[in-house]
Enzyme design. Structure first.
Site, short mmCIF file in Angstrom:
data_model
loop_
_atom_site.label_atom_id
_atom_site.label_comp_id
_atom_site.label_asym_id
_atom_site.label_seq_id
_atom_site.Cartn_x
_atom_site.Cartn_y
_atom_site.Cartn_z
N GLU A 112 0.83 -1.22 0.00
CA GLU A 112 0.00 0.00 0.00
C GLU A 112 0.86 1.25 0.00
O GLU A 112 2.02 1.22 0.41
CB GLU A 112 -0.87 0.02 1.27
CG GLU A 112 -2.34 -0.19 1.04
CD GLU A 112 -3.05 0.93 0.29
OE1 GLU A 112 -2.42 1.68 -0.50
OE2 GLU A 112 -4.26 1.07 0.50
N ASP A 113 0.27 2.35 -0.44
CA ASP A 113 0.98 3.62 -0.34
C ASP A 113 0.93 4.17 1.08
O ASP A 113 1.93 4.61 1.62
CB ASP A 113 0.41 4.65 -1.34
CG ASP A 113 -1.11 4.81 -1.26
OD1 ASP A 113 -1.78 4.13 -0.44
OD2 ASP A 113 -1.65 5.63 -2.04
N ASP A 165 -4.11 4.78 6.58
CA ASP A 165 -4.68 5.95 7.23
C ASP A 165 -5.65 5.46 8.31
O ASP A 165 -5.24 5.11 9.42
CB ASP A 165 -5.36 6.79 6.15
CG ASP A 165 -5.90 8.12 6.62
OD1 ASP A 165 -5.35 8.69 7.57
OD2 ASP A 165 -6.87 8.61 6.03
N PHE A 200 -2.30 15.75 5.16
CA PHE A 200 -2.51 15.16 3.85
C PHE A 200 -1.23 15.19 3.03
O PHE A 200 -0.70 16.26 2.76
CB PHE A 200 -3.65 15.85 3.10
CG PHE A 200 -4.18 14.99 2.01
CD1 PHE A 200 -5.10 13.99 2.30
CD2 PHE A 200 -3.73 15.12 0.71
CE1 PHE A 200 -5.56 13.14 1.30
CE2 PHE A 200 -4.19 14.28 -0.30
CZ PHE A 200 -5.11 13.29 0.01
N ARG A 221 0.90 12.35 -8.14
CA ARG A 221 1.42 10.99 -7.96
C ARG A 221 2.87 10.84 -8.41
O ARG A 221 3.60 10.01 -7.91
CB ARG A 221 0.57 9.98 -8.75
CG ARG A 221 -0.84 9.80 -8.26
CD ARG A 221 -1.47 8.58 -8.94
NE ARG A 221 -2.92 8.54 -8.83
CZ ARG A 221 -3.59 8.05 -7.79
NH1 ARG A 221 -2.95 7.59 -6.74
NH2 ARG A 221 -4.91 8.04 -7.78
P1 IMP Z 1 -7.63 4.06 4.78
O1 IMP Z 1 -8.65 3.04 4.37
O2 IMP Z 1 -8.24 5.21 5.51
O3 IMP Z 1 -6.46 3.46 5.53
O4 IMP Z 1 -7.16 4.74 3.48
C1 IMP Z 1 -6.15 4.32 2.73
C2 IMP Z 1 -6.18 5.05 1.40
O5 IMP Z 1 -6.61 6.42 1.53
C3 IMP Z 1 -4.79 5.12 0.87
O6 IMP Z 1 -4.50 3.98 0.10
C4 IMP Z 1 -4.82 6.39 0.06
O7 IMP Z 1 -5.27 6.11 -1.23
C5 IMP Z 1 -5.81 7.28 0.76
N1 IMP Z 1 -5.15 8.24 1.64
C6 IMP Z 1 -5.16 8.29 2.98
N2 IMP Z 1 -4.43 9.30 3.47
C7 IMP Z 1 -3.92 9.92 2.39
C8 IMP Z 1 -3.04 11.05 2.24
O8 IMP Z 1 -2.56 11.72 3.18
N3 IMP Z 1 -2.73 11.39 0.96
C9 IMP Z 1 -3.20 10.71 -0.13
N4 IMP Z 1 -4.00 9.65 -0.02
C10 IMP Z 1 -4.37 9.26 1.23
MG MG Z 2 -4.33 3.77 -1.88
#
Ligand code: IMP
Ligand code: MG
Length: 182
Positions: A98-99, A102, A151, A164
């Protein structure tokens, strides 16, 4: 120009060095295993490409795409599979790449879904981690960097599909912090 609106947080050199370390750990940990690296599109494409090329093992690569954020940064908490795996993973060792983690909702859902297919294991590898934004508990086996609840963009991460391609991770200047609100 995009760069003017981002404040560098993690440099290209720092990311490179950390990816080399993680690749070494993966090479060691999965030495005798049947490894499948699964990138979560789109954000993981840059990290996965750099990481996989440094893992010195025979491995397979596949991708899944999920939608949860749409064009905005707010988490709906709902994860929809937009593109499923092409490969069979039964009996294999899956490493979800994953990138950023969050809230954890995306990977909680994805790892559960993949576990139902009978893999030998499912683990998580993320470039970035926002521990302060977590809403559900998940185990992250490999993590590049912890970042503050702001962010971030670059190295695969986007804001409304932009940034990106930045070769570093930066904070988007006029965005507020993320507690699930992006
Ligand atoms: P989660 O389900 O809330 O853990 O979200 C994960 C996804 O939300 C990541 O794979 C990102 O695509 C997006 N995301 C969460 N935080 C950020 C951020 O700070 N910048 C860009 N994308 C984010
Ligand atoms: Mg993502």
């Amino acid at each position: 120009m995009v760069r003017e609106r981002t404040e560098p947080l993690i440099s290209r050199e720092e990311i490179e060095a950390r990816i080399a370390e993680i690749a070494e750990e993966i090479t060691r940990d999965y030495g005798d295993r049947d490894l499948v690296m699964v990138g979560v599109l789109k954000g993981a494409f840059v990290f996965l490409a750099d990481l996989a090329r440094q893992v010195e093992l025979p491995l397979e690569i596949d991708f899944v795409a999920v939608s949860s954020y749409g064009m905005d940064t707010e988490s709906s908490g709902v994860v929809k599979i937009v593109k499923d795996l092409d490969l069979e993973i039964a009996g294999k060792d899956v490493l979800l790449v994953e990138d950023i983690v969050d809230t954890g909702l995306t990977l909680k859902y994805l790892s559960g879904m993949l576990r139902d297919r009978g893999p030998a294991s499912v683990e998580i590898c993320t470039l970035l981690n926002k521990p302060d934004a977590r809403k559900v508990d998940i185990d992250v086996k490999y993590c590049g960097f912890n970042v503050p609840p702001r962010f971030v963009v670059g190295f695969g991460l986007d804001y409304a599909e932009r940034y990106r391609q930045l070769p570093y991770v930066g904070v988007l200047e006029d965005k507020e912090g993320s507690d699930g609100t992006g």
